[in-house]
Scaffold this motif. Structure first.
Motif, PDB file in Angstrom:
ATOM      1  N   LEU A   1     -17.890  -5.796  21.961  1.00 56.27           N
ATOM      2  CA  LEU A   1     -18.966  -5.843  20.969  1.00 56.27           C
ATOM      3  C   LEU A   1     -18.525  -6.615  19.729  1.00 56.27           C
ATOM      4  CD1 LEU A   1     -20.416  -2.207  21.226  1.00 56.27           C
ATOM      5  CD2 LEU A   1     -21.421  -4.322  22.115  1.00 56.27           C
ATOM      6  N   LYS A   2     -17.284  -6.380  19.273  1.00 59.35           N
ATOM      7  CA  LYS A   2     -16.774  -7.096  18.101  1.00 59.35           C
ATOM      8  C   LYS A   2     -16.668  -8.593  18.363  1.00 59.35           C
ATOM      9  CE  LYS A   2     -14.282  -3.401  15.812  1.00 59.35           C
ATOM     10  NZ  LYS A   2     -12.980  -2.839  15.455  1.00 59.35           N
ATOM     11  N   GLN A   3     -16.235  -8.962  19.574  1.00 57.87           N
ATOM     12  CA  GLN A   3     -16.148 -10.381  19.924  1.00 57.87           C
ATOM     13  C   GLN A   3     -17.514 -11.055  19.882  1.00 57.87           C
ATOM     14  OE1 GLN A   3     -14.352 -10.703  23.773  1.00 57.87           O
ATOM     15  NE2 GLN A   3     -12.362  -9.957  23.093  1.00 57.87           N
ATOM     16  N   ASN A   4     -18.558 -10.270  20.095  1.00 60.53           N
ATOM     17  CA  ASN A   4     -19.918 -10.807  20.105  1.00 60.53           C
ATOM     18  C   ASN A   4     -20.672 -10.488  18.820  1.00 60.53           C
ATOM     19  OD1 ASN A   4     -20.614 -11.990  22.948  1.00 60.53           O
ATOM     20  ND2 ASN A   4     -19.239 -10.253  23.271  1.00 60.53           N
ATOM     21  N   SER A   5     -19.929 -10.196  17.765  1.00 60.21           N
ATOM     22  CA  SER A   5     -20.476  -9.950  16.421  1.00 60.21           C
ATOM     23  C   SER A   5     -21.470  -8.798  16.369  1.00 60.21           C
ATOM     24  CB  SER A   5     -21.131 -11.228  15.868  1.00 60.21           C
ATOM     25  OG  SER A   5     -20.191 -12.266  15.819  1.00 60.21           O
ATOM     26  N   ILE A   6     -21.231  -7.777  17.159  1.00 62.74           N
ATOM     27  CA  ILE A   6     -22.043  -6.564  17.103  1.00 62.74           C
ATOM     28  C   ILE A   6     -21.128  -5.479  16.544  1.00 62.74           C
ATOM     29  CG2 ILE A   6     -23.397  -4.881  18.387  1.00 62.74           C
ATOM     30  CD1 ILE A   6     -23.901  -7.079  20.482  1.00 62.74           C
ATOM     31  N   ARG A   7     -21.403  -5.065  15.332  1.00 62.88           N
ATOM     32  CA  ARG A   7     -20.522  -4.130  14.645  1.00 62.88           C
ATOM     33  C   ARG A   7     -21.242  -2.815  14.374  1.00 62.88           C
ATOM     34  NH1 ARG A   7     -16.600  -7.403  14.595  1.00 62.88           N
ATOM     35  NH2 ARG A   7     -16.503  -9.413  13.581  1.00 62.88           N
ATOM     36  N   ASN A   8     -20.454  -1.834  13.964  1.00 57.02           N
ATOM     37  CA  ASN A   8     -20.959  -0.513  13.574  1.00 57.02           C
ATOM     38  C   ASN A   8     -21.724   0.194  14.692  1.00 57.02           C
ATOM     39  OD1 ASN A   8     -19.900  -0.967  10.983  1.00 57.02           O
ATOM     40  ND2 ASN A   8     -21.767  -2.039  10.387  1.00 57.02           N
ATOM     41  N   VAL A   9     -21.190   0.134  15.889  1.00 58.78           N
ATOM     42  CA  VAL A   9     -21.776   0.850  17.017  1.00 58.78           C
ATOM     43  C   VAL A   9     -20.846   2.000  17.375  1.00 58.78           C
ATOM     44  CG1 VAL A   9     -22.498   0.699  19.433  1.00 58.78           C
ATOM     45  CG2 VAL A   9     -22.909  -1.220  17.892  1.00 58.78           C
ATOM     46  N   THR A  10     -21.404   3.208  17.418  1.00 56.36           N
ATOM     47  CA  THR A  10     -20.641   4.383  17.808  1.00 56.36           C
ATOM     48  C   THR A  10     -20.712   4.514  19.326  1.00 56.36           C
ATOM     49  OG1 THR A  10     -21.267   5.454  15.744  1.00 56.36           O
ATOM     50  CG2 THR A  10     -20.404   6.872  17.493  1.00 56.36           C
ATOM     51  N   ILE A  11     -19.549   4.569  19.972  1.00 58.76           N
ATOM     52  CA  ILE A  11     -19.489   4.612  21.433  1.00 58.76           C
ATOM     53  C   ILE A  11     -18.841   5.914  21.865  1.00 58.76           C
ATOM     54  CG2 ILE A  11     -18.584   3.488  23.495  1.00 58.76           C
ATOM     55  CD1 ILE A  11     -18.416   0.903  21.774  1.00 58.76           C
ATOM     56  N   LYS A  12     -19.468   6.582  22.829  1.00 57.25           N
ATOM     57  CA  LYS A  12     -18.901   7.803  23.391  1.00 57.25           C
ATOM     58  C   LYS A  12     -19.177   7.824  24.893  1.00 57.25           C
ATOM     59  CE  LYS A  12     -17.059  11.876  23.533  1.00 57.25           C
ATOM     60  NZ  LYS A  12     -15.636  11.930  23.740  1.00 57.25           N
ATOM     61  N   ILE A  13     -18.119   7.946  25.690  1.00 55.63           N
ATOM     62  CA  ILE A  13     -18.230   8.063  27.141  1.00 55.63           C
ATOM     63  C   ILE A  13     -17.939   9.514  27.517  1.00 55.63           C
ATOM     64  CG2 ILE A  13     -17.417   7.227  29.378  1.00 55.63           C
ATOM     65  CD1 ILE A  13     -18.705   5.029  27.667  1.00 55.63           C
ATOM     66  N   PHE A  14     -18.834  10.136  28.244  1.00 55.26           N
ATOM     67  CA  PHE A  14     -18.707  11.539  28.619  1.00 55.26           C
ATOM     68  C   PHE A  14     -18.297  11.681  30.084  1.00 55.26           C
ATOM     69  CE2 PHE A  14     -21.831  11.471  25.182  1.00 55.26           C
ATOM     70  CZ  PHE A  14     -21.418  12.516  24.378  1.00 55.26           C
ATOM     71  N   HIS A  15     -17.477  12.706  30.332  1.00 54.78           N
ATOM     72  CA  HIS A  15     -17.167  13.118  31.697  1.00 54.78           C
ATOM     73  C   HIS A  15     -18.017  14.320  32.093  1.00 54.78           C
ATOM     74  CE1 HIS A  15     -13.857  10.572  32.998  1.00 54.78           C
ATOM     75  NE2 HIS A  15     -13.356  10.641  31.773  1.00 54.78           N
ATOM     76  N   GLU A  16     -18.548  15.039  31.118  1.00 60.43           N
ATOM     77  CA  GLU A  16     -19.367  16.219  31.378  1.00 60.43           C
ATOM     78  C   GLU A  16     -20.841  15.820  31.319  1.00 60.43           C
ATOM     79  OE1 GLU A  16     -17.323  16.176  28.582  1.00 60.43           O
ATOM     80  OE2 GLU A  16     -15.564  16.974  29.583  1.00 60.43           O
ATOM     81  N   LYS A  17     -21.533  16.009  32.428  1.00 57.07           N
ATOM     82  CA  LYS A  17     -22.935  15.605  32.504  1.00 57.07           C
ATOM     83  C   LYS A  17     -23.802  16.379  31.521  1.00 57.07           C
ATOM     84  CE  LYS A  17     -24.917  16.592  36.252  1.00 57.07           C
ATOM     85  NZ  LYS A  17     -25.428  16.758  37.573  1.00 57.07           N
ATOM     86  N   ALA A  18     -23.546  17.669  31.352  1.00 60.86           N
ATOM     87  CA  ALA A  18     -24.359  18.491  30.453  1.00 60.86           C
ATOM     88  C   ALA A  18     -24.268  17.986  29.019  1.00 60.86           C
ATOM     89  CB  ALA A  18     -23.920  19.948  30.533  1.00 60.86           C
ATOM     90  N   ARG A  19     -23.066  17.611  28.575  1.00 59.58           N
ATOM     91  CA  ARG A  19     -22.904  17.082  27.214  1.00 59.58           C
ATOM     92  C   ARG A  19     -23.585  15.732  27.059  1.00 59.58           C
ATOM     93  NH1 ARG A  19     -17.115  16.815  25.421  1.00 59.58           N
ATOM     94  NH2 ARG A  19     -18.100  16.267  23.465  1.00 59.58           N
ATOM     95  N   PHE A  20     -23.514  14.905  28.113  1.00 60.83           N
ATOM     96  CA  PHE A  20     -24.181  13.606  28.073  1.00 60.83           C
ATOM     97  C   PHE A  20     -25.695  13.788  27.963  1.00 60.83           C
ATOM     98  CE2 PHE A  20     -26.484  10.270  30.360  1.00 60.83           C
ATOM     99  CZ  PHE A  20     -26.116   9.166  29.621  1.00 60.83           C
ATOM    100  N   VAL A  21     -26.260  14.658  28.789  1.00 59.76           N
ATOM    101  CA  VAL A  21     -27.710  14.884  28.770  1.00 59.76           C
ATOM    102  C   VAL A  21     -28.134  15.470  27.422  1.00 59.76           C
ATOM    103  CG1 VAL A  21     -29.581  16.239  29.806  1.00 59.76           C
ATOM    104  CG2 VAL A  21     -27.923  15.080  31.265  1.00 59.76           C
TER     105      VAL A  21
END
Length: 188
Positions: free
Chosen positions: A141-161
């Protein structure tokens, strides 16, 4: 029998694309073999111009074979997980069945959802390193000039939903489509 064509980001894209790439690769190799045999049987020896054409034809064939190997490495994404997430997504922008590659490792992610400056992902695969995936996406994202994005990858489906439902209350952002397009671009 019609061949169903999926777009990148839709559920079912990797198996569909794997079949397409396998057929294409087989056709490329068969064409090179046919050109070689045509030259051999027409002149009676291997040393002819068509042998050179056949050998040069192996270059795109080999490149396509690399794609086959990569598509065969993509694990099977669960349709039940897709159904559950699709029911709960609402109007949040989502893409499914993504397989991100980096220099160090590969990341199978069932779903990405983006709203505003929040990007979340869910992976059902315990061997997927979520922290490394987040770092990889942040760098892209930084290489493509997209800044200030909060990223979170979940392993728990319930937390993701749960987080997906929370994203529905947020306002749309200007760069949502750009982020999803970029994720599709860096994915197989």
């Amino acid at each position: 029998m019609s061949i169903q064509r999926h777009k990148k980001g839709e559920f079912g894209y990797p198996p569909c694309e794997r079949k397409r790439v396998m057929v294409r690769t087989a056709a490329f190799f068969l064409i090179s073999i046919a050109v070689f045999l045509l030259g051999y049987f027409s002149t009676g020896k291997k040393e002819n111009l068509l042998t050179i054409v056949a050998v040069l034809g192996l270059l795109p064939s080999s490149k396509s074979l690399v794609s086959v190997v990569m598509y065969c490495r993509i694990p099977r994404f669960s349709e039940a997980v897709y159904q559950e997430i699709a029911e709960r997504a609402g109007d949040v922008s989502v893409i499914y069945s993504m397989y991100l590659t980096s220099y160090r490792s590969n990341f199978p992610v069932n779903c990405f959802a983006v709203r505003g400056s929040n990007l979340i992902g869910y992976t059902e695969f315990p061997d997927c390193n979520a922290a490394a995936c987040e770092e990889h996406i942040q760098g892209i994202l930084k290489q493509n000039s997209i800044r200030n994005v909060t990223i979170k990858i979940f392993h728990e489906k319930a937390r993701f939903v749960e987080r997906l439902v929370q994203l529905q209350a947020l306002e749309h952002g200007k760069k949502e489509a750009e982020i999803l397009t970029l994720l599709c671009d860096i994915s197989l």
